[in-house]
Write an enzyme that holds these catalytic residues in place. Sequence first.
Site, short mmCIF file in Angstrom:
data_model
loop_
_atom_site.label_atom_id
_atom_site.label_comp_id
_atom_site.label_asym_id
_atom_site.label_seq_id
_atom_site.Cartn_x
_atom_site.Cartn_y
_atom_site.Cartn_z
N GLY A 208 -15.93 2.82 4.05
CA GLY A 208 -14.65 3.39 3.90
C GLY A 208 -14.13 3.19 2.05
O GLY A 208 -12.86 3.57 1.97
N GLN A 209 -14.58 2.93 1.49
CA GLN A 209 -14.22 2.16 -0.07
C GLN A 209 -13.61 3.30 -0.42
O GLN A 209 -14.34 4.09 -0.78
CB GLN A 209 -14.76 1.36 -0.59
CG GLN A 209 -14.01 1.10 -1.90
CD GLN A 209 -15.15 -0.45 -2.59
OE1 GLN A 209 -16.19 -0.55 -2.24
NE2 GLN A 209 -14.59 -1.08 -3.48
N HIS B 267 -6.93 -5.95 2.01
CA HIS B 267 -6.05 -5.23 2.83
C HIS B 267 -5.50 -6.52 3.76
O HIS B 267 -6.30 -7.37 4.06
CB HIS B 267 -6.02 -4.21 3.83
CG HIS B 267 -6.57 -2.76 2.88
ND1 HIS B 267 -6.39 -1.55 2.31
CD2 HIS B 267 -8.11 -2.63 2.57
CE1 HIS B 267 -7.42 -0.65 2.04
NE2 HIS B 267 -8.03 -1.23 1.74
N HIS C 204 -10.52 -5.23 -3.43
CA HIS C 204 -9.36 -5.41 -3.23
C HIS C 204 -9.16 -5.71 -1.47
O HIS C 204 -9.96 -5.23 -1.51
CB HIS C 204 -8.56 -4.19 -3.11
CG HIS C 204 -8.69 -3.04 -2.13
ND1 HIS C 204 -9.64 -2.11 -3.42
CD2 HIS C 204 -9.01 -1.95 -1.20
CE1 HIS C 204 -10.05 -0.90 -1.90
NE2 HIS C 204 -9.82 -0.90 -1.34
N ASN D 148 -12.98 -3.82 2.42
CA ASN D 148 -14.33 -2.82 2.71
C ASN D 148 -14.93 -2.31 1.43
O ASN D 148 -14.75 -2.70 -0.36
CB ASN D 148 -13.65 -1.34 2.53
CG ASN D 148 -12.90 -1.47 3.81
OD1 ASN D 148 -13.11 -1.52 5.13
ND2 ASN D 148 -11.33 -0.03 3.27
N ASP E 128 0.70 -1.15 -0.20
CA ASP E 128 0.02 0.19 0.28
C ASP E 128 0.79 1.34 0.18
O ASP E 128 1.42 1.30 0.77
CB ASP E 128 -0.96 -0.30 1.09
CG ASP E 128 -2.19 1.21 1.16
OD1 ASP E 128 -3.04 0.43 0.82
OD2 ASP E 128 -2.09 2.05 1.53
N ILE E 129 0.71 2.22 -0.61
CA ILE E 129 1.38 3.51 -1.24
C ILE E 129 1.31 3.71 0.59
O ILE E 129 2.13 5.18 1.04
CB ILE E 129 1.05 4.77 -2.33
CG1 ILE E 129 1.82 4.85 -2.35
CG2 ILE E 129 -0.31 5.31 -1.67
CD1 ILE E 129 1.15 6.19 -4.44
P1 5GP Z 1 -9.94 1.55 0.04
O1 5GP Z 1 -9.87 2.07 1.03
O2 5GP Z 1 -10.73 1.45 -1.15
O3 5GP Z 1 -9.73 -0.08 0.91
O4 5GP Z 1 -8.12 0.90 0.29
C1 5GP Z 1 -7.22 1.84 -0.95
C2 5GP Z 1 -6.09 1.86 -0.15
O5 5GP Z 1 -5.47 1.68 -1.38
C3 5GP Z 1 -5.26 2.96 0.56
O6 5GP Z 1 -5.11 1.51 1.69
C4 5GP Z 1 -4.63 3.50 -0.30
O7 5GP Z 1 -3.93 3.85 0.83
C5 5GP Z 1 -4.27 2.93 -1.72
N1 5GP Z 1 -4.20 3.09 -2.49
C6 5GP Z 1 -4.30 4.04 -4.12
N2 5GP Z 1 -3.53 4.30 -4.30
C7 5GP Z 1 -3.03 3.49 -4.64
C8 5GP Z 1 -2.30 3.80 -5.49
O8 5GP Z 1 -1.52 4.76 -6.76
N3 5GP Z 1 -0.51 2.72 -5.08
C9 5GP Z 1 -0.51 1.47 -4.04
N4 5GP Z 1 0.63 0.90 -3.80
N5 5GP Z 1 -1.75 2.10 -3.23
C10 5GP Z 1 -2.67 3.00 -3.70
#
Ligand code: 5GP
Length: 114
Positions: free
Chosen positions: A93-94, A102, A100, A87, A30-31
């Site tokens: 919080g998606q 985590h 995806h 999520n 994750d970034i």
């Molecule tokens: P969500 O909140 O949708 O469940 O999680 C999305 C996740 O994707 C977040 O933890 C966010 O940091 C990660 N993310 C979003 N954009 C990027 C990206 O460009 N690269 C990487 N490696 N992670 C990302």
Amino acid sequence: MKECIFCKIIKKEIPSSIIYEDGEILAFNDINPQAPVHVIIIPKRHIERVSELKAEDSELASKLILAGNEIAGKKGLIDPGYRLVINCNKDAGQEVFHLHMHMFGGRKMGWPPG
Ligand code: 5GP
Ligand code: ZN
């Protein structure tokens, strides 16, 4: 799905730190990590959210979890523990609308989740 950031990661149009890849699954760091280990595990097929999985996607869904287990094992997280999270939509919080999972590990986590 040219706007999807995770599809761009799959196509290597956006760089990422890939830690596992096969024909159907990609996993990358994750970034913006929320734990010492924070890996994102995705199907290569664009599916917007977990609620859209169908019975015929059962094998793909289980592969996501099995990939999470394998990565956790390689990182020595089985015994201390780890957390797998998916999520779905706004209350959860998606933020990225490409399914995806985590995988968090490397610290004690709270429960219930925020
Ligand atoms: P969500 O909140 O949708 O469940 O999680 C999305 C996740 O994707 C977040 O933890 C966010 O940091 C990660 N993310 C979003 N954009 C990027 C990206 O460009 N690269 C990487 N490696 N992670 C990302
Ligand atoms: Zn996508």
